[in-house]
Enzyme design. Structure first.
Site, PDB file in Angstrom:
ATOM      1  N   ASP A  15       1.037  -1.292  -0.132  1.00 15.63           N
ATOM      2  CA  ASP A  15       0.004  -0.061  -0.081  1.00 15.63           C
ATOM      3  C   ASP A  15       0.796   1.169  -0.096  1.00 15.63           C
ATOM      4  O   ASP A  15       0.603   1.971   1.006  1.00 15.63           O
ATOM      5  CB  ASP A  15      -1.154  -0.029   1.128  1.00 15.63           C
ATOM      6  N   ASP A  55      -4.383  -0.733  -2.081  1.00 11.49           N
ATOM      7  CA  ASP A  55      -5.675  -0.596  -1.387  1.00 11.49           C
ATOM      8  C   ASP A  55      -6.517  -0.190  -2.326  1.00 11.49           C
ATOM      9  O   ASP A  55      -6.109   0.938  -3.009  1.00 11.49           O
ATOM     10  CB  ASP A  55      -5.729   0.049  -0.264  1.00 11.49           C
ATOM     11  N   HIS A  57     -10.736   0.696  -2.962  1.00  7.71           N
ATOM     12  CA  HIS A  57     -12.034   0.469  -2.486  1.00  7.71           C
ATOM     13  C   HIS A  57     -13.104   1.197  -3.453  1.00  7.71           C
ATOM     14  O   HIS A  57     -12.692   2.519  -3.703  1.00  7.71           O
ATOM     15  CB  HIS A  57     -12.002   1.142  -1.051  1.00  7.71           C
ATOM     16  N   HIS A  61     -17.651   1.859   0.374  1.00 10.29           N
ATOM     17  CA  HIS A  61     -16.903   0.601   0.894  1.00 10.29           C
ATOM     18  C   HIS A  61     -17.355   0.512   2.644  1.00 10.29           C
ATOM     19  O   HIS A  61     -17.606   1.585   3.224  1.00 10.29           O
ATOM     20  CB  HIS A  61     -15.330   0.749   0.955  1.00 10.29           C
ATOM     21  N   HIS A  90     -11.028   6.433   2.073  1.00  6.76           N
ATOM     22  CA  HIS A  90      -9.357   6.548   1.560  1.00  6.76           C
ATOM     23  C   HIS A  90      -9.284   5.598   0.504  1.00  6.76           C
ATOM     24  O   HIS A  90     -10.115   4.575   0.121  1.00  6.76           O
ATOM     25  CB  HIS A  90      -8.578   6.182   2.678  1.00  6.76           C
ATOM     26  N   LYS A 115      -6.624  -5.049  -3.672  1.00 11.20           N
ATOM     27  CA  LYS A 115      -7.464  -5.651  -2.530  1.00 11.20           C
ATOM     28  C   LYS A 115      -8.380  -4.622  -1.909  1.00 11.20           C
ATOM     29  O   LYS A 115      -8.088  -3.438  -2.172  1.00 11.20           O
ATOM     30  CB  LYS A 115      -6.562  -6.025  -1.411  1.00 11.20           C
ATOM     31  N   CYS A 164      -2.085  -2.832   7.669  1.00 12.19           N
ATOM     32  CA  CYS A 164      -1.823  -3.676   6.525  1.00 12.19           C
ATOM     33  C   CYS A 164      -0.506  -4.483   6.439  1.00 12.19           C
ATOM     34  O   CYS A 164      -0.548  -5.715   6.002  1.00 12.19           O
ATOM     35  CB  CYS A 164      -2.211  -2.963   5.411  1.00 12.19           C
TER      36      CYS A 164
HETATM   37  C1  VGL Z   1      -4.780   0.494   5.912  1.00 12.06           C
HETATM   38  C2  VGL Z   1      -6.517   1.027   7.158  1.00 12.06           C
HETATM   39  C3  VGL Z   1      -7.259   0.947   6.097  1.00 12.06           C
HETATM   40  C4  VGL Z   1      -3.293   0.228   5.409  1.00 12.06           C
HETATM   41  C5  VGL Z   1      -5.725   0.437   4.462  1.00 12.06           C
HETATM   42  O1  VGL Z   1      -2.856   0.066   4.311  1.00 12.06           O
HETATM   43  O2  VGL Z   1      -2.648  -0.290   6.454  1.00 12.06           O
HETATM   44  N1  VGL Z   1      -5.025   0.883   7.175  1.00 12.06           N
HETATM   45  N2  VGL Z   1      -6.861   0.324   4.851  1.00 12.06           N
HETATM   46 ZN    ZN Z   2      -8.480   0.326   3.120  1.00 12.81          ZN
END
Ligand code: VGL
Ligand code: ZN
Length: 231
Positions: A15, A55, A57, A61, A90, A115, A164
């Site tokens: 990410d 990430d 979404h 979401h 996000h 994802k 993550c």
């Molecule tokens: C993440 C919170 C929500 C991350 C992703 O990449 O750590 N944290 N979505």
């Molecule tokens: Zn996320």
């Protein structure tokens, strides 16, 4: 320079997206500070395999606070029998904040795993989704991709070290990979959690190290390369 990198190792970049960096929707503390080190690591080409997660979404979401009227970001609610943290919106598909970070040459990466695109299920780990309505945690395809290439060890870097990256490490351990985290190339959503996060990695059996301790990759050394060319 004491930690040789095996030919069977993969680097997993988790990410590395603007929304997790200062100015982004869910900024990690100093999230952008990992960029130069990741660029350096990719330029050195010491890893036989490099994977990135993204990430990704939909706008509505289930993990977004705005999808739950009356709820605020960072509240936790029960969802499918587990605690779900509600995040600011996000990494919405197609937005600049969701893009892979523009200062990294992503052509050096072999595989990109998106994802979190199921509107009803969150997905922290690069390997499988969080718990969903049916209790299962469907895979993302990463484990199969690594297995086909004979990967036995993973090195993780990226964001966030307490979300993550941590969940990806936990699944990697469960799947039997020798698992390492490049601590200096990660940053947290919650800096106050750094000590418990570090303890958690230790408890999982994850080796925590800094990228400065890496290398060389004996199988990729220029001397070997010249030898192979002559043979
Ligand atoms: C993440 C919170 C929500 C991350 C992703 O990449 O750590 N944290 N979505
Ligand atoms: Zn996320």
């Amino acid at each position: 320079m004491s930690h040789p990198i095996s030919r069977r190792a993969a680097l997993i970049l988790v990410d590395v997206q603007p929304d997790f960096m200062p100015g982004g929707a869910l900024a990690c503390h100093e999230g952008d500070a990992i960029i130069p080190g990741i660029r350096r690591l990719l330029a050195q080409q010491q890893f036989q395999h490099v994977v990135a997660t993204q990430d990704w979404h939909p706008a509505d979401h289930v993990s977004f606070a705005r999808s739950h009227p009356g709820r605020q970001p960072f509240e936790r609610i029960p969802l499918y029998g587990h605690a779900q943290t509600l995040w600011p919106a996000h990494c919405v598909q197609g937005t600049a904040g969701a893009a892979l970070h523009p200062d990294i040459d992503w052509s050096l990466v072999d595989k990109i795993i998106r994802k979190g695109d199921d509107p009803l299920v969150d997905s922290y780990s690069g390997f499988r989704e969080n718990h969903g309505p049916h209790g299962r945690r469907p895979g993302t395809g990463l484990a199969e991709w690594l297995r086909e290439r004979g990967v036995g060890e993973v090195y993780l870097a990226g964001l966030a070290r307490d979300v993550c990256v941590l969940w990806t490490a936990q699944d990697a351990v469960d799947l039997g990979y020798r698992t390492h985290v490049l601590w200096d190339l990660t940053r947290p959503v919650t800096p106050e959690s750094d000590i418990p996060t570090r303890i958690r990695y230790d408890q999982l059996g994850v080796e925590v190290l800094d990228s400065s301790e890496l290398g060389p990759a004996p199988w990729a050394a220029p001397a070997n390369h010249a030898l192979h060319q002559r043979l």
